[in-house]
Design a protein around this motif. Sequence first.
Motif, short mmCIF file in Angstrom:
data_model
loop_
_atom_site.label_atom_id
_atom_site.label_comp_id
_atom_site.label_asym_id
_atom_site.label_seq_id
_atom_site.Cartn_x
_atom_site.Cartn_y
_atom_site.Cartn_z
N GLN A 259 0.86 -1.17 0.00
CA GLN A 259 0.00 0.00 0.00
C GLN A 259 0.91 1.23 0.00
O GLN A 259 1.71 1.41 0.91
N LYS A 260 0.74 2.04 -0.97
CA LYS A 260 1.51 3.29 -1.07
C LYS A 260 0.92 4.28 -0.05
O LYS A 260 -0.29 4.38 0.09
N MET A 261 1.78 5.00 0.66
CA MET A 261 1.28 5.98 1.64
C MET A 261 1.64 7.41 1.23
O MET A 261 2.75 7.68 0.79
N GLU A 262 0.69 8.31 1.44
CA GLU A 262 0.94 9.74 1.22
C GLU A 262 0.99 10.43 2.58
O GLU A 262 0.56 9.85 3.58
N VAL A 263 1.46 11.66 2.60
CA VAL A 263 1.57 12.41 3.86
C VAL A 263 0.19 12.45 4.55
O VAL A 263 -0.82 12.69 3.89
N ASN A 264 0.23 12.21 5.85
CA ASN A 264 -0.96 12.17 6.72
C ASN A 264 -1.80 10.89 6.60
O ASN A 264 -2.75 10.71 7.36
N ASP A 265 -1.49 10.05 5.68
CA ASP A 265 -2.11 8.72 5.67
C ASP A 265 -1.62 7.96 6.90
O ASP A 265 -0.50 8.19 7.37
N PHE A 266 -2.44 7.07 7.41
CA PHE A 266 -1.92 6.19 8.46
C PHE A 266 -2.50 4.79 8.36
O PHE A 266 -3.56 4.59 7.75
N ILE A 267 -1.78 3.85 8.96
CA ILE A 267 -2.20 2.45 8.95
C ILE A 267 -2.31 1.96 10.39
O ILE A 267 -1.42 2.22 11.21
N VAL A 268 -3.44 1.31 10.68
CA VAL A 268 -3.73 0.85 12.04
C VAL A 268 -3.65 -0.66 12.08
O VAL A 268 -4.47 -1.35 11.47
#
Lengths: 333, 333, 133, 133
Positions: A259-268
Amino acid sequence: MPQVVGRQYKEILKQYLSSQSEEDLYVGQQFSRRFIEKDIAPEDVISIHKNALHDIVPDLRKEVWDSFDFLIEMMIHYGLTLREHQSLIRKQEAIQMEMDVATGVQDTLLKTKTPNLKGLDVGWISKPAKQMNGDYIYFLNHEHEAGVAVADVMGKGIPAALCMSMIKFGMDGLQDENTSPQNVLNIINRIVEKSVDNSMFISMFYGKFDARDSMFSYASAGHEPALYFNAKEQTFSELSAKGLLLGIKPNVVYEERKQKMEVNDFIVMMTDGVTETRTEDGFIDMKTIEKLLLEVSEKPAGAIAEHLYNELSKLQNYRLSDDFTVVIFKKEK
Amino acid sequence: MPQVVGRQYKEILKQYLSSQSEEDLYVGQQFSRRFIEKDIAPEDVISIHKNALHDIVPDLRKEVWDSFDFLIEMMIHYGLTLREHQSLIRKQEAIQMEMDVATGVQDTLLKTKTPNLKGLDVGWISKPAKQMNGDYIYFLNHEHEAGVAVADVMGKGIPAALCMSMIKFGMDGLQDENTSPQNVLNIINRIVEKSVDNSMFISMFYGKFDARDSMFSYASAGHEPALYFNAKEQTFSELSAKGLLLGIKPNVVYEERKQKMEVNDFIVMMTDGVTETRTEDGFIDMKTIEKLLLEVSEKPAGAIAEHLYNELSKLQNYRLSDDFTVVIFKKEK
Amino acid sequence: MNFRSSVEIYTEWDIVAARQLGRNEAKKVGFGTVDQARITTAISELARNIYLYAGKGKIEIERVSEGKMSGIKIIASDEGPGIQDIRKVMEDGFSTSGGLGAGMPGVKRLMDEFKVISEAGIGTTITTVKWLH
Amino acid sequence: MNFRSSVEIYTEWDIVAARQLGRNEAKKVGFGTVDQARITTAISELARNIYLYAGKGKIEIERVSEGKMSGIKIIASDEGPGIQDIRKVMEDGFSTSGGLGAGMPGVKRLMDEFKVISEAGIGTTITTVKWLH
Ligand SMILES: [Mn+2]
Ligand SMILES: [Mn+2]
Ligand SMILES: [Mn+2]
Ligand SMILES: [Mn+2]
């Protein structure tokens, strides 16, 4: 001391015999609690009672006094059982102390270091339902990468602690190897399979963030899916990957996804103690969790984890029915 | 049921009041044990007594009966404490069951495989003083080599189990590396030092037999020396090597020494539970151990270990004051 | 409608009044001497907890029946600080003396049914019933 | 020389005789009613163990003194099978009923001093003393 106790007892009894008031019974009963605190055995109470009655109404038939002697004899084994109780209480206290020591050692031995990686904000919380935690978090840090294993091991106490140590020492041994999520789970699965029989179940999620391309890759051994928050769209999606629980079969190949992440994205990432929060009206659903996360989605990872715990804990009246663990990876600028 | 009990009680009391014989007191007391088994509370006993006495000598002053009511009130908290006792006993039984499970898991997870090497007869015995064993044996097998770690870890329960797992998983990771005793201890020491604080003590002996040249090499981390039996000379000598306990300092270099073995020679590795056998006359000395070993020096390694355990255990009245572990490497043709 | 009456708990004297009320009612329901003493002790513990930890509150006593069974219900309520950790309070004490915790498992054992509702800052209500067997 | 007398234990009736002897001696030494009952109970447990597990044996009772203290000593001996695991027997029972184990911690608690010597196939001797305080 016994003489003082005897005199006081006589006064209270005398009072009661002349009044038969509830107040005197109350006073008497409060007095009896002090007897117990002072380790006065029930047979002693009968003897004290007999002597007091003898002082108050001496002119009774001999049978009355003999009957008290008989009653004393009847009470001896009750007294013994009570004394056994004192010793059991001390034993229990010793076990408690041992458990406290064990918890401390477990914390020291299985400790892990939260990653400190530019571009990644890491927050986590792990709370045991009882004294010992059966959830386990272990971070694997490299120069450009932060990896985390989130595991839920069967049982508590020694069995759980040993499973955790398998994971920790297994992952410690990976420092120089291929630490792709797939490979990590393949290897840990082999260690677990070799060491435990099929009756031990361990679910584990392994996620890794690579700071160079902001890619989060993950694999799962029968674990809860993670939640991915897309900050731009303000939406959630589940990150799940196929894979058997650890230790069931020797040669499992775990699915790896990205999963590509961008700024302010988060993973729980979490354990089932989070998703299976039970309230008076039944289990909560994923929507509740998403709602709670959304409320604080702009805060740091640690604060998001904290908020989720506080609110879900309130929903179940502050009584966790399972260990509760959340790890949050949030992409920073 | 209470009515039957009441009638029986009255009969016994009546009998006693007319005879005041020891026999009736004995019968009464045996009867009281059944009361406890049937969860009859002490306040119930007073009530039963009061009713029985009332039937036997009804024409007593009112104060007597009132005094029994007061006594019942005094006994209520005694009754409560007894019931708490029953619940504590159940709790204790649950803990016991948990311990049994834990022991089983520990055995499975930390299991090790006795080497099967041509030219070497391996025998061992390891007995815990309490339920959990704080001594640990781990075998490391290669084609031409048999290695064994004999360790005594501090404490019991979870702390001990975790220390053992450190040793096991640490050694598991050594499969392809240099397994000279010196190197093994150096590496395990580094793992232990990294994982635990200075308050945990682990002593360990590592011995390795190489079938190609019949050489036994060894190193020790603050552990009991081993005993070498020279079959030709029928003499014993101690095999000791210098080295700090595990986990004290990160970079210890352990001394490695060697002993050439001839057919029927054997080496006895053990923990301090063997050498510090305490009898009524104080500790035994090494001569006692040597004498016991000599008696059976022609038997297989397993039988020698067994004999040593049986005899030393008898000397201390079958009550081990410490965990007892012996490993014997005996050179065969 | 079932008979119901209550005692406000402000002073230690009120504990005695609650006990007296409870004993009288228990006797009317038909409980024997020992059970009367047990019910009274339960009331005593509940009232003492109010007196010691909440400052004030109320003990209500009600005769109850269900089918052929009859019994006595005690409701203890206060507007005190609430019980922080109910699980802990209901655990068998490591010490028999003192503290709010000492009483609760005891009350539960003396009676047949037992229920606590407690909210921080709002108060605690304990409802407990004993049936005549 | 101190007074010493004994009862052979073969039948349940002998248990009563040993108790009687112990109670008389305890009274003569000056123990109160409750302590008399405790000493008698200890004798009773020891004698029952002989009767139930060894078949036969002996209870000896001796008045003892040490300095200003006086007391009573009970020696229970048998030539039975011996106690396999003394540690276990001395542990507080997980059940209060039945078995040899039930009695031992109790006897220890009822008295002031307690010592067991037991050898498999040879027998068991238990010596226990209670001092007058
Ligand atoms: Mn779990
Ligand atoms: Mn779980
Ligand atoms: Mn040890
Ligand atoms: Mn040791």
